[in-house]
Design an enzyme around this catalytic site. Structure first.
Site, short mmCIF file in Angstrom:
data_model
loop_
_atom_site.label_atom_id
_atom_site.label_comp_id
_atom_site.label_asym_id
_atom_site.label_seq_id
_atom_site.Cartn_x
_atom_site.Cartn_y
_atom_site.Cartn_z
CB THR A 87 11.78 -13.49 -1.18
OG1 THR A 87 11.19 -12.22 -1.44
CG2 THR A 87 12.88 -13.32 -0.16
CG LEU A 216 3.57 -8.92 3.44
CD1 LEU A 216 3.04 -10.25 3.96
CD2 LEU A 216 4.19 -9.12 2.07
CG LEU A 222 0.46 1.31 -2.62
CD1 LEU A 222 1.98 1.20 -2.70
CD2 LEU A 222 0.00 2.72 -2.99
CB CYS A 271 6.63 -5.58 -5.06
SG CYS A 271 8.37 -5.47 -4.64
CD GLN A 273 0.68 -12.32 -9.95
OE1 GLN A 273 0.14 -11.53 -10.73
NE2 GLN A 273 1.01 -13.54 -10.29
NE ARG A 437 0.93 0.86 -18.51
CZ ARG A 437 1.28 0.45 -17.30
NH1 ARG A 437 0.85 1.07 -16.23
NH2 ARG A 437 2.03 -0.62 -17.16
C1 UDX Z 1 14.32 -8.49 -4.17
C2 UDX Z 1 12.90 -8.96 -3.97
O1 UDX Z 1 12.26 -9.05 -5.22
C3 UDX Z 1 12.11 -8.04 -3.11
O2 UDX Z 1 10.90 -8.64 -2.72
C4 UDX Z 1 12.84 -7.79 -1.88
O3 UDX Z 1 12.16 -6.81 -1.14
C5 UDX Z 1 14.28 -7.40 -2.10
O4 UDX Z 1 14.93 -8.32 -2.97
P1 UDX Z 1 15.29 -6.93 -5.99
O5 UDX Z 1 16.46 -6.20 -5.43
O6 UDX Z 1 14.44 -6.22 -6.97
O7 UDX Z 1 14.29 -7.26 -4.84
O8 UDX Z 1 15.75 -8.37 -6.51
P2 UDX Z 1 16.88 -8.73 -7.56
O9 UDX Z 1 17.08 -7.58 -8.48
O10 UDX Z 1 16.54 -10.07 -8.08
O11 UDX Z 1 18.21 -8.82 -6.66
C6 UDX Z 1 18.50 -9.82 -5.76
C7 UDX Z 1 20.00 -10.10 -5.83
O12 UDX Z 1 20.36 -11.02 -4.80
C8 UDX Z 1 20.46 -10.73 -7.15
O13 UDX Z 1 21.45 -9.93 -7.73
C9 UDX Z 1 21.03 -12.10 -6.74
O14 UDX Z 1 22.13 -12.50 -7.50
C10 UDX Z 1 21.39 -11.86 -5.29
N1 UDX Z 1 21.45 -13.08 -4.47
C11 UDX Z 1 20.38 -13.92 -4.42
C12 UDX Z 1 22.60 -13.36 -3.73
O15 UDX Z 1 23.58 -12.63 -3.80
N2 UDX Z 1 22.61 -14.46 -2.94
C13 UDX Z 1 21.55 -15.32 -2.85
O16 UDX Z 1 21.62 -16.32 -2.12
C14 UDX Z 1 20.41 -15.05 -3.63
C1 UDX Z 2 5.76 -0.92 -5.51
C2 UDX Z 2 5.44 0.03 -4.36
O1 UDX Z 2 4.91 1.26 -4.89
C3 UDX Z 2 6.70 0.30 -3.53
O2 UDX Z 2 6.38 1.11 -2.41
C4 UDX Z 2 7.29 -1.02 -3.09
O3 UDX Z 2 8.51 -0.80 -2.40
C5 UDX Z 2 7.55 -1.94 -4.27
O4 UDX Z 2 6.34 -2.10 -5.02
P1 UDX Z 2 6.92 -0.64 -7.91
O5 UDX Z 2 6.34 -1.99 -8.17
O6 UDX Z 2 8.36 -0.41 -8.16
O7 UDX Z 2 6.68 -0.23 -6.37
O8 UDX Z 2 6.12 0.47 -8.76
P2 UDX Z 2 4.68 1.17 -8.61
O9 UDX Z 2 4.84 2.59 -8.95
O10 UDX Z 2 4.03 0.86 -7.31
O11 UDX Z 2 3.84 0.50 -9.79
C6 UDX Z 2 3.45 -0.86 -9.78
C7 UDX Z 2 2.57 -1.16 -10.97
O12 UDX Z 2 1.30 -0.53 -10.86
C8 UDX Z 2 3.16 -0.69 -12.31
O13 UDX Z 2 2.92 -1.67 -13.29
C9 UDX Z 2 2.38 0.57 -12.60
O14 UDX Z 2 2.32 0.87 -13.97
C10 UDX Z 2 1.01 0.19 -12.04
N1 UDX Z 2 0.18 1.36 -11.69
C11 UDX Z 2 0.61 2.23 -10.73
C12 UDX Z 2 -1.06 1.54 -12.30
O15 UDX Z 2 -1.46 0.74 -13.15
N2 UDX Z 2 -1.83 2.60 -11.91
C13 UDX Z 2 -1.44 3.48 -10.95
O16 UDX Z 2 -2.20 4.42 -10.65
C14 UDX Z 2 -0.17 3.30 -10.35
#
Ligand code: UDX
Ligand code: UDX
Length: 475
Positions: A87, A216, A222, A271, A273, A437
């Site tokens: 999405t 959200l 976080l 996620c 942003q 980092r």
């Molecule tokens: C995504 C979103 O980024 C996240 O916010 C949400 O919580 C879960 O879906 P992610 O699994 O990381 O997370 O996305 P992505 O790796 O892009 O996978 C989505 C998949 O859906 C893709 O493989 C795409 O081909 C598929 N898709 C998309 C379908 O099969 N049908 C559609 O109509 C659109």
């Molecule tokens: C996040 C949420 O943690 C997870 O619960 C949700 O389902 C999806 O979004 P993700 O984006 O996969 O997960 O990774 P996360 O570990 O949260 O890190 C996000 C970003 O923040 C990364 O770029 C990471 O490097 C950065 N980060 C994290 C920092 O800069 N400092 C920190 O202390 C922790």
């Protein structure tokens, strides 16, 4: 029982693999319209890298875990259908730049209604704006053909890089549903699946809207912690405080807690942003401009932090990086993943390229085609123009050879213990190290002769560097 998941991405793939591994009697089919992705899930080279994922998939694939492009069949055979499609933030029309594009989700709902041959429980797994379930319900009911569709919200909280551990031992599983008899029955059906391996007290049930909003809010809180620390990192640099010492001291207060306080070049990932912008859009929609402005600053600070990092690089390197080779260590948005979505490295590299630097990039898991395509997209340059200015190297030593500086943009563990003497010898002098980092051994590197710049620290210039800077500035 049969479960289907539409969307074989970073969320759908690992989540379904875990359900299948934990519940051998449930048949789990993951469907996706992307044939190449499904092919990869059915091969030895899974499309995503996650520690431990290969083992979980291999344990269940072919037994009760299947990957397929036959979406209609998947829908027909299942009683519970997860929707885990992407999405993205809207790039057009009303809400462009902040609202979520729900086209994929709505298409899924229409498809489910069209091909369903019985009652279904439809589970929102994708992160969605609050009250999306309402729209899904209307689309499904308007096309129901006499069948009942119950909508549940079951947001995913896994973090990339630790997905398998997070799925195996989640802090909580959240299931939101309607307060009707059929809604409550649907909730219980899904509770029963998770209860196979998650302690019951960790499975929370709420109404639909609380569940949608909780996702959200969790991500916003976080991200807010990181932006708070990153904002303060600038003050630490100005005052001589050390951000790691400050966050350690603050985090010892159990009310604050020590996790997620690591200053960095900026957060990334698909996620944070997107979800904050979504929250901002929602607040504005309800006329809550002050609340919207408050959360928007979390993203503003994140952007500023990346810009600040690049400015510091340029300032330190005598105000010009034109034509200079810079080794970029790490391109993924965090360690232990090959995901580059919204990675801070993209913005940093784009800014460095704008200043006419040459980049030598090394990441242990991100492939060179992904790096080139991200940078072409970010800079607007053609891929071949990007390749004239960027090389992807097979190890950090090759990347550092002949470089004026190295910049750590992802916290991969392997960067902590490199042979820094060897790297130093191969670099131009003065040799700069920018640690985005705070993972490098700063004192050891300074002793070798590096000029080390780290986030939220004003490290004294090592004596060797100070002399070198004056005597032989090699460009
Ligand atoms: C995504 C979103 O980024 C996240 O916010 C949400 O919580 C879960 O879906 P992610 O699994 O990381 O997370 O996305 P992505 O790796 O892009 O996978 C989505 C998949 O859906 C893709 O493989 C795409 O081909 C598929 N898709 C998309 C379908 O099969 N049908 C559609 O109509 C659109
Ligand atoms: C996040 C949420 O943690 C997870 O619960 C949700 O389902 C999806 O979004 P993700 O984006 O996969 O997960 O990774 P996360 O570990 O949260 O890190 C996000 C970003 O923040 C990364 O770029 C990471 O490097 C950065 N980060 C994290 C920092 O800069 N400092 C920190 O202390 C922790």
């Amino acid at each position: 029982m049969n479960i289907c998941c539409i969307g074989a991405g970073y969320v759908g793939g690992p989540t379904m693999a875990m359900i299948a591994a934990q519940c051998p009697d449930i048949r789990v089919t993951v469907v996706d319209m992307d044939g190449a992705r499904i092919k990869a899930w059915n091969s030895d080279q899974l499309p995503i890298y996650e520690p431990g994922l290969h083992e979980v998939v291999m344990a269940a694939r072919g037994r009760n875990l299947f990957f397929s492009t036959d979406i209609d069949r998947g829908i027909r055979e299942a009683s519970i259908i997860f929707v885990s499609v992407n999405t993205p933030t809207k790039t057009y029309g009303i809400g462009a730049g902040s609202a979520s594009d729900l086209t994929n989700v709505e298409l899924c709902a229409r498809r489910i209604a069209e091909v369903a041959n019985g009652d279904k429980i439809v589970v929102e797994k994708s992160t969605l704006p609050v009250r999306t379930a309402e729209s899904l319900k209307r689309v499904l009911q308007a096309n129901a053909n006499g069948y009942t569709f119950d909508i549940l919200s079951n947001p995913e909280f896994l973090a990339e890089g630790t997905a398998v551990a997070d799925l195996e031992r989640p802090d909580r599983v959240l299931i939101g549903g309607d307060n009707t008899l059929s809604g409550q029955r649907a909730i219980q059906a899904l509770v029963k699946v998770y209860a196979r391996w998650v302690p019951r007290e960790r499975i929370l049930t709420t109404n639909l809207w609380s569940s949608e909003l909780s996702k959200l809010v969790s991500n916003a809180l976080l991200a807010q912690r990181i932006s708070s620390v990153n904002a303060l990192s600038a003050l630490c640099e100005a005052t001589g405080a050390d951000v790691d010492e400050v966050t350690f001291a603050a985090g010892r207060d159990t009310r604050i807690g020590s996790k997620f306080l690591k200053a960095s070049v900026g957060f990334g990932g698909s996620c944070f942003q997107k979800d904050i912008l979504n929250l901002v859009y929602l607040c504005r929609h309800y006329g809550l401009d002050e609340v919207a402005d408050y959360w928007e600053r979390v993203v503003t600070i994140n952007t500023w932090q990346k810009t600040r990092f690049v400015r510091r690089m340029i300032d330190t390197m005598f105000n010009t990086i034109s034509g200079k080779r810079i080794a970029i260590l790490g391109f993924a948005f965090k360690k232990d993943t090959n995901d580059t979505r919204e990675s801070a490295a993209i913005d940093v590299c784009r800014a460095l390229l704008n200043e006419k630097a040459h980049l030598a990039i090394y990441d242990p898991r991100v492939t060179s085609p992904s790096i080139f395509s991200e940078l072409a997209h970010a800079t607007g340059l053609s891929q071949s123009d990007v390749e004239k200015r960027v090389v992807c190297e097979v190890d950090p030593y090759r990347a550092a050879e002949g470089a004026h500086a190295l910049a750590v943009l992802t916290e991969w563990d392997e960067f902590k213990n490199l042979d820094f003497e060897r790297i130093y010898r191969s670099m131009k002098k003065p040799a700069f190290a920018f640690d985005g980092r705070n993972i490098l051994p700063h004192a050891r590197m300074q002793a070798i002769g590096f000029d080390v710049q780290a986030i939220g620290k004003s490290l004294p210039i090592a004596a060797a560097v100070a002399t070198e800077s004056l005597e032989k500035v090699s460009v």
